[in-house]
Scaffold this motif. Structure first.
Motif, PDB file in Angstrom:
ATOM      1  N   GLY A   1      -0.761   0.759  -2.398  1.00 38.79           N
ATOM      2  CA  GLY A   1       0.426  -0.054  -2.568  1.00 38.79           C
ATOM      3  C   GLY A   1       0.137  -1.336  -3.319  1.00 38.79           C
ATOM      4  O   GLY A   1      -0.934  -1.535  -3.916  1.00 38.79           O
ATOM      5  N   GLY A   2       1.139  -2.238  -3.320  1.00 37.32           N
ATOM      6  CA  GLY A   2       0.977  -3.496  -4.034  1.00 37.32           C
ATOM      7  C   GLY A   2      -0.108  -4.372  -3.454  1.00 37.32           C
ATOM      8  O   GLY A   2      -0.872  -5.010  -4.187  1.00 37.32           O
ATOM      9  N   LEU A   3      -0.225  -4.392  -2.120  1.00 34.62           N
ATOM     10  CA  LEU A   3      -1.269  -5.195  -1.503  1.00 34.62           C
ATOM     11  C   LEU A   3      -2.655  -4.638  -1.818  1.00 34.62           C
ATOM     12  O   LEU A   3      -3.603  -5.393  -2.069  1.00 34.62           O
ATOM     13  CB  LEU A   3      -1.044  -5.233   0.015  1.00 34.62           C
ATOM     14  CG  LEU A   3      -1.949  -6.162   0.810  1.00 34.62           C
ATOM     15  CD1 LEU A   3      -1.775  -7.594   0.338  1.00 34.62           C
ATOM     16  CD2 LEU A   3      -1.650  -6.055   2.298  1.00 34.62           C
ATOM     17  N   THR A   4      -2.770  -3.314  -1.822  1.00 36.36           N
ATOM     18  CA  THR A   4      -4.062  -2.695  -2.152  1.00 36.36           C
ATOM     19  C   THR A   4      -4.444  -2.993  -3.594  1.00 36.36           C
ATOM     20  O   THR A   4      -5.607  -3.308  -3.894  1.00 36.36           O
ATOM     21  CB  THR A   4      -3.983  -1.182  -1.921  1.00 36.36           C
ATOM     22  OG1 THR A   4      -3.576  -0.939  -0.574  1.00 36.36           O
ATOM     23  CG2 THR A   4      -5.309  -0.518  -2.173  1.00 36.36           C
ATOM     24  N   ARG A   5      -3.479  -2.881  -4.510  1.00 36.40           N
ATOM     25  CA  ARG A   5      -3.776  -3.191  -5.915  1.00 36.40           C
ATOM     26  C   ARG A   5      -4.215  -4.637  -6.092  1.00 36.40           C
ATOM     27  O   ARG A   5      -5.167  -4.931  -6.823  1.00 36.40           O
ATOM     28  CB  ARG A   5      -2.537  -2.930  -6.773  1.00 36.40           C
ATOM     29  CG  ARG A   5      -2.367  -1.496  -7.185  1.00 36.40           C
ATOM     30  CD  ARG A   5      -1.441  -1.378  -8.349  1.00 36.40           C
ATOM     31  NE  ARG A   5      -0.294  -2.270  -8.240  1.00 36.40           N
ATOM     32  CZ  ARG A   5       0.624  -2.420  -9.172  1.00 36.40           C
ATOM     33  NH1 ARG A   5       0.530  -1.756 -10.297  1.00 36.40           N
ATOM     34  NH2 ARG A   5       1.635  -3.218  -8.997  1.00 36.40           N
ATOM     35  N   SER A   6      -3.536  -5.558  -5.417  1.00 34.67           N
ATOM     36  CA  SER A   6      -3.908  -6.969  -5.531  1.00 34.67           C
ATOM     37  C   SER A   6      -5.314  -7.210  -4.991  1.00 34.67           C
ATOM     38  O   SER A   6      -6.111  -7.942  -5.597  1.00 34.67           O
ATOM     39  CB  SER A   6      -2.886  -7.827  -4.778  1.00 34.67           C
ATOM     40  OG  SER A   6      -1.585  -7.634  -5.291  1.00 34.67           O
TER      41      SER A   6
ATOM     42  N   VAL B   1       3.633  -9.293  -3.892  1.00 35.95           N
ATOM     43  CA  VAL B   1       3.512  -8.687  -2.563  1.00 35.95           C
ATOM     44  C   VAL B   1       4.831  -8.809  -1.798  1.00 35.95           C
ATOM     45  O   VAL B   1       5.290  -7.848  -1.161  1.00 35.95           O
ATOM     46  CB  VAL B   1       2.362  -9.345  -1.786  1.00 35.95           C
ATOM     47  CG1 VAL B   1       2.343  -8.868  -0.337  1.00 35.95           C
ATOM     48  CG2 VAL B   1       1.032  -9.023  -2.453  1.00 35.95           C
ATOM     49  N   VAL B   2       5.455  -9.963  -1.891  1.00 35.24           N
ATOM     50  CA  VAL B   2       6.738 -10.156  -1.202  1.00 35.24           C
ATOM     51  C   VAL B   2       7.808  -9.259  -1.801  1.00 35.24           C
ATOM     52  O   VAL B   2       8.623  -8.666  -1.080  1.00 35.24           O
ATOM     53  CB  VAL B   2       7.144 -11.641  -1.265  1.00 35.24           C
ATOM     54  CG1 VAL B   2       8.549 -11.838  -0.730  1.00 35.24           C
ATOM     55  CG2 VAL B   2       6.172 -12.494  -0.470  1.00 35.24           C
TER      56      VAL B   2
END
Length: 767
Positions: A187-192, A403-404
Motif C-alpha cells: 500500500g501507500g504506507l509500504t511504498r513510502s 498516506v492520509v
C-alpha cells in the motif's frame, strides 16, 4: 551592553545637537555653529543605533535601559496633559492628514530602499567581475605549480571516492529488486517506507565513497601523519554534498523505479528532470565548493569571488531557461493529473499550481541569486540550509499527505472478528474519520507553508507560537479540538455499546422492548453529546456560552407554551415506553389503524398497514393501544355447518384438521391443545362451531390460514356441507285465476345452479 551604552550616548549627543540651535536662539544666538557634533561621529553613532534597532533583542534592551535611566522621575507640572476630551479633540482633527502623510512617506521610503538595493546589487556584480579583469591583465599572478599539485590531489581523492561509491552501489542494487517487489504489491504506507529505506541505502553508499576518499587522502601525499589537506577535504565535502543532493533527487523523481514514485511523473519525465537537475547540481557543487576555494588558495580571493559570481550567474540562467522551456509541459501534466482526482478543491488547487509554478520558480531563483551576490561569504550556508530544510519539509508534508489521502480513499478496515461483533462500527468510522483526515491533510499543508516561510525568513512562526497570543490561540483551539475528539470517542463508545446490547447471542435474545428502549437511548445520547461538545468547544475558544444557555432556556420556555401538542406527544410517548405498550416490530392498532410498527421516536410512531401504506401517528392522538404481540396469541376458528350436519362429526373433523396442522412446520408455533368451544350461534343458514388455537405472538394469522385449509380438506373428505347463502322465489297469483285452483307448492331453487329459463313458475297439469 557596551554597544547599547554607546548607542545611548550617541542618541543623547544627537538630541543635544538638535537642541543646540534652540538654546542658541533663546540665549541670543551666542552658541557658535562649530560646537555641533562632528558629522563623522554622528554618522557612526547613527549606524550603530540603526544596527541596534534592527535587532529585536537589542531594541528591547535599549528600551529597558532608557526606562531605567529615566528612573522614577515625574514630568513637570507644566508638561502634564489635562485628561479629558479637550485634549483629544486636536489630535483627532489632525490624525487623518498625519496618517496620509505617514503612508506617503512610508511608500517613498520603501521605493528609495528598493532603488538603493538594486544599485547595491549592480555594484556588487561589477565588483565581483573586476577580479577576472585583474587576472586577465596580469595584475594578479597565477601560481600554476600550485594549481597542478591541487588538481592532482583533488583528482586522486575524487577518483577513490567515486570508485568506493560505485562499488557500494553495485552491492546495494542487489537489494532493490526485492524492495521494488514489496512496493509494487504494498500500500501507500509500504511504498513510502521502502522509498525512505532505499534513500537511506543510497545515503550509506555516499558515506562509503566519502570514507574511501578520506582513506585515499590519508594514504597519499605524506601518509597518515600528514593528514588530509585542505584541498582534499574540500573535494570530499563537495563529493558528499553532491551525493546527498542526488539522493534527494532520487527520492523525489525515483528514476527507473516507478513502483516507488510518489509523485505523478512518467518514466520519461522523471528521467528528464532527474538528469537536468543533476547536471545543475554538479555545476553548482563542484563550482562553489571546489573550484572557488581552490581559486582562493591558488590565486587570490578576488578571482574566487569572480568565479563564484560566474558560477551562480550561469547556474541561475540555466535554471531560468529550464523553467521557461517546461512551463507549459508541467501545466499540461498538472491538468491531466487533476482530471483523475475526485475532490473538486484538489483539482482547482493542482490546476492553479500548474499555472503558477514557474512564477514561484522564478522567485526562488531570483532570491538565491540575490543572496549569492549580496552575501557571498555566508550565502552557501544560508541557501543550503534553507533549501535543504525546504526539501525535507516538502517531502515530509507530501509523504504525510499521500498516506492520509490513501487512508481517505481506502477507508478504515477493521478485523473480521470485530466486524462480526460490531457490524456498524466500521461504517460509523468511515462516516467521520475521512472528514477528520481531510482536516489533518489541510493542517499538514498549512503547516508546511508556514514552515517554508519560517525557513526563508519571511515569517517568524516560531516566535509567534511562543508568544502570548500564539500560546493562547493554540491552547484554546487545541482544547476545543480535544473536546470534540473526546466527545466523538464517547459517542462512538456509546453507539458500540448499544450495538453490542442489541445483538442476539447464545443464551441471550434481544426483546422488542429492549431494542426500542436502546434505540431511544441512542438518539437521546447523541443529542446530549453533540450539544455538550459544541457548548464546551465554544467555551474553549472564548465564546461566552452563558447567554446561549439563557437564550436556549427562554426559547425552550416559549416553545413549551406555543407547542403544547409537542410536549404532550413527548410525555405520552414516554409513558407508553415505560408501560411497554409499543415496540418496534409489533402489530398494533393505534388511532383506528392496524399495522406493523417500523419506528418509534420521542413524539410519534411510524406504522405500515397491510396495504403497504405508512402512517405516522403522534402520541398525542393515541387514546388506546391494541397490541397483538404480547405473550401469546389466539386464532379463533368460527366454522359454519349446515343444519342437517351431525355436530359431533363436525367437531371431530375440526380436531382432525388441528392434528394434521400440528404435523406441519406450524407445529412449533402452536402452544397447547385445540380448545373446542362448541356451537356458539344459530345463523340464518348455518350452525356456527367455534374453536381456538393458542400460538406464539405474531403467528396467529399464518396458523389460522393453514388451519382453514385443513378444515376444508377434512370437510370435503367427510362430506360435511359448508353452507352458503340461498334465495327462495315466490310466484305471485294472477288476478284472473283467483277463483281457480291454487298453484302448486313452492319449490326451493338453488340460485347458483338454476338457469335463467327455470326461474318461471312451475307448470301444472292444466297450463
Amino acid at each position: 551592553m557596551k554597544i547599547l551604552r554607546c548607542c545611548l550616548f550617541a542618541l543623547m549627543t544627537m538630541m543635544l545637537a538638535g537642541l543646540a540651535p534652540v538654546l542658541a536662539q533663546e540665549s541670543g544666538g551666542q552658541a557658535p555653529a562649530q560646537e555641533q557634533a562632528p558629522p563623522a561621529d554622528v554618522e557612526q553613532a547613527s549606524q550603530a543605533l540603526i544596527k541596534v534597532l534592527n535587532d529585536p533583542e537589542s531594541r528591547a534592551a535599549l528600551i529597558d535601559l532608557l526606562q531605567k535611566s529615566t528612573g522614577n522621575g515625574q514630568p513637570a507640572e507644566g508638561d502634564r496633559q489635562v485628561p479629558g476630551n479637550e485634549a483629544a479633540i486636536p489630535v483627532e482633527g489632525i490624525s487623518q492628514p498625519l496618517q496620509q502623510e505617514n503612508f506617503a512617506l512610508r511608500i517613498g521610503e520603501y521605493t528609495r530602499v528598493l532603488v538603493d538595493d538594486a544599485g547595491y546589487l549592480l555594484e556588487q556584480a561589477m565588483r565581483s567581475l573586476n577580479g577576472l579583469v585583474l587576472v586577465a591583465r596580469g595584475d594578479i599572478p597565477v601560481k600554476w605549480d600550485r594549481v597542478e599539485d591541487i588538481a592532482i590531489q583533488v583528482g586522486i581523492v575524487l577518483l577513490a571516492a567515486y570508485l568506493g561509491f560505485f562499488a557500494s552501489q553495485l552491492i546495494a542494487k542487489a537489494l532493490y529488486p526485492r524492495m521494488s517487489l514489496y512496493a509494487r504489491y504494498g500500500g501507500g504506507l509500504t511504498r513510502s517506507f521502502i522509498l525512505v529505506l532505499t534513500s537511506v541505502v543510497d545515503a550509506v553508499t555516499v558515506g562509503v565513497g566519502w570514507a574511501v576518499g578520506n582513506a585515499a587522502a590519508l594514504a597519499s601525499f605524506g601518509g597518515i601523519n600528514a593528514g588530509v589537506t585542505l584541498q582534499e577535504s574540500l573535494a570530499l565535502n563537495a563529493f558528499f554534498i553532491l551525493g546527498m543532493a542526488n539522493v534527494s533527487l532520487r527520492f523525489i523523481f525515483a528514476p527507473g523505479r516507478p513502483e516507488l514514485r510518489l509523485l505523478p511523473f512518467t518514466d520519461e519525465s522523471s528521467l528528464y528532470w532527474y538528469g537536468r537537475l543533476r547536471l545543475f547540481m554538479y555545476w553548482m557543487v563542484f563550482g562553489l565548493f571546489l573550484a572557488v576555494p581552490i581559486a582562493n588558495v591558488a590565486v587570490s580571493f578576488v578571482l574566487g569571488n569572480a568565479l563564484r559570481f560566474l558560477v551562480v550567474l550561469l547556474g541561475m540562467i540555466y535554471l531560468l531557461v529550464l523553467v521557461h522551456q517546461n512551463r507549459h509541459r508541467v501545466n499540461e501534466g498538472a491538468r491531466d493529473y487533476a482530471e483523475h482526482l475526485q475532490s473538486a478543491l484538489a483539482k482547482r488547487a493542482l490546476v492553479l499550481v500548474g499555472q503558477l509554478w514557474h512564477l514561484a520558480a522564478y522567485g526562488y531563483i531570483a532570491a538565491v541569486f540575490i543572496i549569492w551576490v549580496t552575501r557571498p561569504f555566508d550565502a552557501t550556508t544560508i541557501i543550503l540550509r534553507a533549501t535543504g530544510l525546504s526539501i525535507l519539509t516538502i517531502m515530509a508534508g507530501m509523504a504525510i499527505s499521500l498516506v492520509v489521502t490513501k487512508a481517505i480513499k481506502g477507508g478504515i478496515r477493521l478485523p473480521d472478528d470485530l466486524n462480526r461483533t460490531l457490524p456498524a462500527l466500521q461504517s460509523r468510522l468511515n462516516a467521520f474519520v475521512p472528514r477528520l483526515l481531510k482536516f489533518i491533510r489541510f493542517a499538514v499543508f498549512l503547516m508546511t507553508v508556514l514552515l517554508l516561510l519560517e525557513i526563508w525568513g519571511l515569517l517568524t512562526v516560531a516566535e509567534w507560537l511562543v508568544s502570548e497570543a500564539g500560546v493562547q490561540l493554540l491552547s484554546s483551539y487545541g482544547s476545543a479540538f480535544l473536546v470534540l475528539l473526546v466527545a466523538f470517542m464517547i459517542w462512538l463508545a456509546v453507539m458500540s455499546w448499544v450495538d453490542l446490547r442489541l445483538q442476539s447471542r447464545s443464551g441471550y435474545i434481544v426483546t422488542a422492548r429492549e431494542r426500542t428502549l436502546f434505540q431511544l437511548f441512542r438518539n437521546a445520547s447523541t443529542v446530549v453529546i453533540v450539544v455538550m461538545a459544541l457548548l464546551l468547544s465554544l467555551s474553549e475558544v472564548g465564546v461566552d456560552i452563558g447567554p446561549l444557555i439563557a437564550g436556549a432556556g427562554v426559547v425552550g420556555l416559549a416553545i413549551s407554551f406555543g407547542a403544547q401538542t409537542l410536549v404532550k406527544d413527548i410525555i405520552t410517548g414516554a409513558f407508553i415506553q415505560v408501560e411497554n405498550a409499543i415496540n418496534e416490530g409489533d402489530v398494533v392498532t393505534v388511532a383506528g389503524i392496524t399495522g406493523t410498527v417500523e419506528g418509534i421516536t420521542v413524539r410519534s410512531v411510524r406504522m405500515r398497514d397491510i396495504d403497504g401504506t405508512t402512517h405516522i401517528i403522534p402520541f398525542s392522538s393515541v387514546d388506546m393501544v391494541s397490541n397483538f404481540m404480547r405473550g401469546f396469541s389466539y386464532h379463533v376458528a368460527l366454522i359454519g355447518v349446515a343444519y342437517d350436519t351431525n355436530i359431533t362429526h363436525a367437531k371431530d373433523a375440526m380436531l382432525e384438521a388441528f392434528r394434521r396442522l400440528k404435523e406441519t412446520d406450524f407445529g412449533p408455533k402452536i402452544i397447547g391443545d385445540f380448545e373446542m368451544h362448541g356451537v356458539t350461534n344459530f345463523g340464518a343458514s348455518s350452525i356456527d362451531i367455534r374453536g381456538r388455537i393458542k400460538t406464539v405472538p405474531g403467528d396467529q394469522w399464518g396458523v389460522g390460514r393453514a388451519y382453514n385449509e385443513f378444515v376444508k380438506q377434512v370437510f370435503d373428505e367427510r362430506n360435511i356441507e359448508i353452507p352458503f347463502p340461498q334465495v327462495t322465489y315466490h310466484a305471485a297469483t294472477p288476478p284472473f285465476v283467483e277463483d281457480g285452483d291454487k298453484p302448486k307448492q313452492r319449490k326451493k331453487v338453488d340460485v347458483s345452479s338454476t338457469q335463467l329459463e327455470d326461474d318461471a313458475p312451475a307448470e301444472d297439469g292444466e297450463n
